[in-house]
Design a protein around this motif. Structure first.
Motif, PDB file in Angstrom:
ATOM      1  N   CYS A  57      76.166  50.652   1.624  1.00 14.78           N
ATOM      2  CA  CYS A  57      75.862  50.330   0.230  1.00 14.78           C
ATOM      3  C   CYS A  57      76.645  51.196  -0.748  1.00 14.78           C
ATOM      4  N   VAL A  58      77.775  51.723  -0.312  1.00 12.46           N
ATOM      5  CA  VAL A  58      78.545  52.638  -1.154  1.00 12.46           C
ATOM      6  C   VAL A  58      79.029  51.969  -2.444  1.00 12.46           C
ATOM      7  N   ASN A  59      79.213  50.659  -2.429  1.00 12.65           N
ATOM      8  CA  ASN A  59      79.646  49.945  -3.642  1.00 12.65           C
ATOM      9  C   ASN A  59      78.639  50.068  -4.778  1.00 12.65           C
ATOM     10  N   GLU A  60      77.386  50.305  -4.454  1.00 10.97           N
ATOM     11  CA  GLU A  60      76.360  50.469  -5.485  1.00 10.97           C
ATOM     12  C   GLU A  60      76.619  51.695  -6.351  1.00 10.97           C
ATOM     13  N   LEU A  61      77.385  52.637  -5.833  1.00 13.73           N
ATOM     14  CA  LEU A  61      77.627  53.885  -6.549  1.00 13.73           C
ATOM     15  C   LEU A  61      78.825  53.823  -7.489  1.00 13.73           C
ATOM     16  N   LEU A  62      79.592  52.759  -7.428  1.00 10.20           N
ATOM     17  CA  LEU A  62      80.716  52.607  -8.351  1.00 10.20           C
ATOM     18  C   LEU A  62      80.177  52.420  -9.768  1.00 10.20           C
ATOM     19  N   PRO A  63      80.865  52.935 -10.770  1.00  2.00           N
ATOM     20  CA  PRO A  63      80.310  52.951 -12.136  1.00  2.00           C
ATOM     21  C   PRO A  63      79.783  51.616 -12.645  1.00  2.00           C
ATOM     22  N   HIS A  64      80.516  50.532 -12.462  1.00  2.40           N
ATOM     23  CA  HIS A  64      80.068  49.247 -13.006  1.00  2.40           C
ATOM     24  C   HIS A  64      78.828  48.728 -12.274  1.00  2.40           C
ATOM     25  N   ASN A  65      78.764  48.910 -10.960  1.00  2.10           N
ATOM     26  CA  ASN A  65      77.575  48.484 -10.214  1.00  2.10           C
ATOM     27  C   ASN A  65      76.402  49.417 -10.470  1.00  2.10           C
ATOM     28  N   TRP A  66      76.677  50.702 -10.582  1.00  6.37           N
ATOM     29  CA  TRP A  66      75.655  51.706 -10.865  1.00  6.37           C
ATOM     30  C   TRP A  66      74.952  51.378 -12.182  1.00  6.37           C
ATOM     31  N   LYS A  67      75.730  50.989 -13.184  1.00  2.04           N
ATOM     32  CA  LYS A  67      75.162  50.654 -14.493  1.00  2.04           C
ATOM     33  C   LYS A  67      74.233  49.440 -14.394  1.00  2.04           C
TER      34      LYS A  67
END
Length: 76
Positions: A57-67
């Motif tokens: 689930c590392v993609n969840e930590l990217l800025p746009h997904n995190w927001k």
């Protein structure tokens, strides 16, 4: 754009690998600016979550997904 000084600074990174890491950090900070994410808030949250966050689930930590995920949590 506030990240322009990074272009010249990366010339003195010391090694090719260090220059690549430098580019990754600037890209992530640039993404924060693009998606109107507070870089300090994002980085603080992500660095505290990385040790326990699943690799799948590392993609969840990217800025746009995190927001997006943060907004969903606030709405719930």
């Amino acid at each position: 754009m506030p990240l322009v000084p990074g272009r010249k600074n990366s010339l003195f990174s010391g090694s090719h690998e260090a220059a690549q890491r430098h580019a990754v950090v600037y890209s992530l900070l640039g993404t924060c600016l693009l998606y109107d994410v507070n870089p300090e808030e994002w980085l603080t949250d992500v660095l505290t979550r990385v040790p326990t966050h699943p690799n799948s689930c590392v993609n969840e930590l990217l800025p746009h997904n995190w927001k997006k995920l943060r907004q969903l949590r606030k709405a719930a």
